[in-house]
Design a protein around this motif. Structure first.
Motif, PDB file in Angstrom:
ATOM      1  N   SER A  34       0.827  -1.210   0.000  1.00 11.56           N
ATOM      2  CA  SER A  34       0.000   0.000   0.000  1.00 11.56           C
ATOM      3  C   SER A  34       0.860   1.258   0.000  1.00 11.56           C
ATOM      4  O   SER A  34       2.088   1.185   0.092  1.00 11.56           O
ATOM      5  CB  SER A  34      -0.908   0.007   1.230  1.00 11.56           C
ATOM      6  OG  SER A  34      -0.129   0.036   2.416  1.00 11.56           O
ATOM      7  N   TYR A  35       0.205   2.401  -0.109  1.00  8.57           N
ATOM      8  CA  TYR A  35       0.914   3.672   0.081  1.00  8.57           C
ATOM      9  C   TYR A  35      -0.002   4.645   0.798  1.00  8.57           C
ATOM     10  O   TYR A  35      -1.155   4.823   0.448  1.00  8.57           O
ATOM     11  CB  TYR A  35       1.415   4.254  -1.247  1.00  8.57           C
ATOM     12  CG  TYR A  35       0.408   4.325  -2.351  1.00  8.57           C
ATOM     13  CD1 TYR A  35      -0.377   5.464  -2.548  1.00  8.57           C
ATOM     14  CD2 TYR A  35       0.246   3.265  -3.233  1.00  8.57           C
ATOM     15  CE1 TYR A  35      -1.299   5.532  -3.578  1.00  8.57           C
ATOM     16  CE2 TYR A  35      -0.677   3.317  -4.267  1.00  8.57           C
ATOM     17  CZ  TYR A  35      -1.450   4.461  -4.432  1.00  8.57           C
ATOM     18  OH  TYR A  35      -2.372   4.517  -5.446  1.00  8.57           O
ATOM     19  N   ARG A  36       0.550   5.240   1.825  1.00  7.90           N
ATOM     20  CA  ARG A  36      -0.203   6.200   2.633  1.00  7.90           C
ATOM     21  C   ARG A  36       0.574   7.500   2.810  1.00  7.90           C
ATOM     22  O   ARG A  36       0.105   8.414   3.479  1.00  7.90           O
ATOM     23  CB  ARG A  36      -0.519   5.597   3.997  1.00  7.90           C
ATOM     24  CG  ARG A  36      -1.265   4.259   3.871  1.00  7.90           C
ATOM     25  CD  ARG A  36      -2.073   3.973   5.078  1.00  7.90           C
ATOM     26  NE  ARG A  36      -2.724   2.675   4.994  1.00  7.90           N
ATOM     27  CZ  ARG A  36      -3.953   2.439   5.409  1.00  7.90           C
ATOM     28  NH1 ARG A  36      -4.674   3.412   5.920  1.00  7.90           N
ATOM     29  NH2 ARG A  36      -4.469   1.230   5.329  1.00  7.90           N
ATOM     30  N   TRP A  72      -3.802  -9.890   7.142  1.00  9.66           N
ATOM     31  CA  TRP A  72      -3.113  -9.062   6.153  1.00  9.66           C
ATOM     32  C   TRP A  72      -1.871  -8.423   6.756  1.00  9.66           C
ATOM     33  O   TRP A  72      -1.708  -8.357   7.972  1.00  9.66           O
ATOM     34  CB  TRP A  72      -4.040  -7.962   5.624  1.00  9.66           C
ATOM     35  CG  TRP A  72      -4.605  -7.081   6.702  1.00  9.66           C
ATOM     36  CD1 TRP A  72      -4.066  -5.937   7.233  1.00  9.66           C
ATOM     37  CD2 TRP A  72      -5.827  -7.290   7.426  1.00  9.66           C
ATOM     38  NE1 TRP A  72      -4.868  -5.422   8.211  1.00  9.66           N
ATOM     39  CE2 TRP A  72      -5.956  -6.236   8.357  1.00  9.66           C
ATOM     40  CE3 TRP A  72      -6.826  -8.269   7.380  1.00  9.66           C
ATOM     41  CZ2 TRP A  72      -7.041  -6.127   9.224  1.00  9.66           C
ATOM     42  CZ3 TRP A  72      -7.902  -8.164   8.239  1.00  9.66           C
ATOM     43  CH2 TRP A  72      -8.008  -7.101   9.145  1.00  9.66           C
ATOM     44  N   GLU A  73      -1.022  -7.971   5.870  1.00  8.75           N
ATOM     45  CA  GLU A  73       0.170  -7.209   6.262  1.00  8.75           C
ATOM     46  C   GLU A  73       0.377  -6.112   5.228  1.00  8.75           C
ATOM     47  O   GLU A  73       0.320  -6.376   4.020  1.00  8.75           O
ATOM     48  CB  GLU A  73       1.397  -8.115   6.319  1.00  8.75           C
ATOM     49  CG  GLU A  73       2.686  -7.390   6.695  1.00  8.75           C
ATOM     50  CD  GLU A  73       3.897  -8.305   6.714  1.00  8.75           C
ATOM     51  OE1 GLU A  73       4.994  -7.848   6.348  1.00  8.75           O
ATOM     52  OE2 GLU A  73       3.734  -9.491   7.080  1.00  8.75           O
ATOM     53  N   GLU A  74       0.590  -4.894   5.689  1.00  7.14           N
ATOM     54  CA  GLU A  74       0.854  -3.776   4.789  1.00  7.14           C
ATOM     55  C   GLU A  74       2.346  -3.523   4.665  1.00  7.14           C
ATOM     56  O   GLU A  74       3.112  -3.743   5.604  1.00  7.14           O
ATOM     57  CB  GLU A  74       0.199  -2.497   5.315  1.00  7.14           C
ATOM     58  CG  GLU A  74      -1.282  -2.406   5.089  1.00  7.14           C
ATOM     59  CD  GLU A  74      -1.798  -1.001   5.365  1.00  7.14           C
ATOM     60  OE1 GLU A  74      -2.314  -0.778   6.483  1.00  7.14           O
ATOM     61  OE2 GLU A  74      -1.665  -0.135   4.470  1.00  7.14           O
ATOM     62  N   CYS A  75       2.731  -3.049   3.501  1.00  7.84           N
ATOM     63  CA  CYS A  75       4.115  -2.640   3.261  1.00  7.84           C
ATOM     64  C   CYS A  75       4.059  -1.351   2.437  1.00  7.84           C
ATOM     65  O   CYS A  75       3.415  -1.310   1.383  1.00  7.84           O
ATOM     66  CB  CYS A  75       4.870  -3.738   2.513  1.00  7.84           C
ATOM     67  SG  CYS A  75       6.598  -3.345   2.158  1.00  7.84           S
ATOM     68  N   GLU A  76       4.682  -0.305   2.912  1.00  9.30           N
ATOM     69  CA  GLU A  76       4.618   1.020   2.287  1.00  9.30           C
ATOM     70  C   GLU A  76       5.460   1.096   1.014  1.00  9.30           C
ATOM     71  O   GLU A  76       6.668   0.870   1.038  1.00  9.30           O
ATOM     72  CB  GLU A  76       5.096   2.081   3.276  1.00  9.30           C
ATOM     73  CG  GLU A  76       5.130   3.499   2.744  1.00  9.30           C
ATOM     74  CD  GLU A  76       3.762   4.027   2.336  1.00  9.30           C
ATOM     75  OE1 GLU A  76       3.639   4.541   1.208  1.00  9.30           O
ATOM     76  OE2 GLU A  76       2.814   3.925   3.153  1.00  9.30           O
ATOM     77  N   THR A  77       4.808   1.412  -0.121  1.00 12.77           N
ATOM     78  CA  THR A  77       5.515   1.520  -1.400  1.00 12.77           C
ATOM     79  C   THR A  77       5.784   2.959  -1.818  1.00 12.77           C
ATOM     80  O   THR A  77       6.608   3.202  -2.703  1.00 12.77           O
ATOM     81  CB  THR A  77       4.710   0.854  -2.533  1.00 12.77           C
ATOM     82  OG1 THR A  77       3.545   1.649  -2.822  1.00 12.77           O
ATOM     83  CG2 THR A  77       4.275  -0.555  -2.152  1.00 12.77           C
TER      84      THR A  77
END
Length: 439
Positions: A34-36, A72-77
């Motif tokens: 994801s990107y935040r 789930w697991e998020e990873c910042e792109t």
């Protein structure tokens, strides 16, 4: 004494291993690159907030999918291609046995992952973005440009403009103002085909990333005096374009944007300059959609919402994230129907589920998602499944639909996908599947 205890220890170890395996098999893992933060962070916050809220909602409301808990697991792109690949590589090990569809929300990252995901047998969802010739599942078995594609959207927009201009585009002029990236270039082939068919002049004007400098482009638009501007922007480029259009006196009701230029994040910062502006969408805004209202009640009522800013609930991108999660969960449910209810599905099984979706009006109603998105029916030869959009207009406070579902010219556009996919298969040495044998 040791001989007495060894069997007990061994039995305990086997028991623990079985318990561990059972616990793992009862979880369906979603890798979320994801990107935040960054130039497009506000868009990602709303989309992924909606996506994760729906996964949470299914866990809380239904105890998962037939008892399988969604994790789930998020990873910042940061919407960066290299970081997107890094995130994928970091999380793919966890997804080896149990994989929900991967949503990058980035055409560039999707392009970078399309071969990797196929090799790793992990389903790559590209809902309204990505490599659109992946509609041809005979060549791209693990890539899914679901709902509708840039080309079909462009074709539907042309159909809408044609109707607005009295039923003919012959001799008319349309400017295509676009983000100078893989995303912005995707629609060009479709627009060129439509221009040839409908005999209008197409003027292409690119805008460099991130798009906060558009003075020269809008001076050219003023000089060209087009009948309509079709606008393919993203992030800060969108509000900048609306303000620039106002500055040069171009009517916003003669501008139609893509679905990535039609969110509250695009129009609210533009203020009065956005009023009257139109954009395509494959999902509606608002809390009048029952599932959106219920998410707010169930998830946020329990203090487990993903968003810090609850004002984003019901916005276009939030609802789009929910709709992406709805289709992802439905694919898992479909896969379980074939491969075993109550079991976690691997990437190949989930890909089968994505390829055999049949989301009818009745199913949308049962999900509380009536009119949230169009009906969808996928197959081996059609990983898109719909090809329909609505046109919405910003009235200064909210998005208002100004059309029913419009389908692009499938007879014109889908052969373009097939030709491109065939060329890709030739270049990569891929033998396409025989879709007539797939069920």
């Amino acid at each position: 004494m040791k001989k007495v205890f060894k069997p007990a220890v061994a039995a305990a170890a086997v028991s623990l291993a079985m318990l561990s395996q059972a616990a793992y098999s009862a979880e369906q893992f979603f890798p979320i690159p994801s990107y935040r933060v960054g130039a497009y962070g506000a868009n990602g916050q709303a989309f992924y907030g909606g996506f994760i809220d729906y996964l949470n909602y299914v866990n809380m409301k239904d105890k998962g999918v037939n008892g399988v808990t969604l994790t789930w697991e998020e990873c910042e792109t940061e919407y960066n291609n290299a970081k997107g690949v890094e995130c994928y590589e970091r999380m793919k090990g966890k997804a080896a046995q149990s994989a929900g569809p991967i949503h990058t929300m980035s055409t560039g990252i999707s392009y970078a992952l399309i071969d990797k995901s196929a090799q790793d047998k992990l389903p790559l969802a590209m809902m309204g973005y990505g490599r659109t010739d992946a509609v041809d599942g005979s060549v791209f078995p693990y890539a899914f440009p679901l709902v509708t594609t840039y080309q079909m959207q462009a074709s539907a927009i042309v159909k809408f403009v044609k109707d607005k201009l009295g039923g003919s585009l012959a001799g008319k002029k349309i400017v295509y103002l676009y983000h100078d990236s893989a995303y912005g270039k995707e629609a060009i082939v479709a627009l060129n085909a439509e221009a040839g068919l409908n005999k209008f002049e197409l003027v292409q004007i690119p805008v460099a990333h991130p798009g906060n400098e558009q003075g020269a482009q809008w001076l050219k638009i003023r000089q060209e005096k087009p009948d309509f501007v079709i606008f393919w922007g993203w992030g800060v480029m969108n509000q900048t374009a609306l303000k620039a259009a106002q500055k040069v006196g171009f009517p916003r009701d003669k501008m139609i944007g893509s679905w990535w230029t039609g969110s509250e994040e695009d129009v609210i910062p533009a203020g009065e300059a956005a009023k009257g502006y139109m954009a395509a969408t494959w999902n509606v805004a608002g809390k009048q959609v029952p599932v959106i209202a219920d998410i707010e009640k169930v998830v946020y009522g329990a203090g487990k919402g993903n968003l810090q800013d609850k004002g984003k609930i019901g916005t276009i991108l939030y609802n789009r994230g929910v709709s992406a999660a709805v289709l992802s969960v439905e694919a898992i449910r479909k896969a379980q129907d074939k491969f075993g209810k109550g079991k976690a599905m691997n990437g190949t099984q989930v890909a089968w589920g994505l390829e055999n979706l049949d989301i009818t009006d009745a199913r949308l109603k049962a999900l509380g998602a009536t009119n949230l998105l169009p009906t969808i029916k996928t197959s081996c030869s059609n990983h898109e499944g719909s090809g329909k959009v609505k046109i919405q207009q910003w009235d200064g406070a909210k998005w208002v639909p100004v059309s029913d579902w419009i389908e692009g010219n499938k007879g014109l556009i889908h052969p373009l996908f097939e030709a491109s996919a065939k060329q890709y298969a030739k270049e990569k040495g891929i033998t396409p599947r025989d879709c007539s044998k797939e069920k």
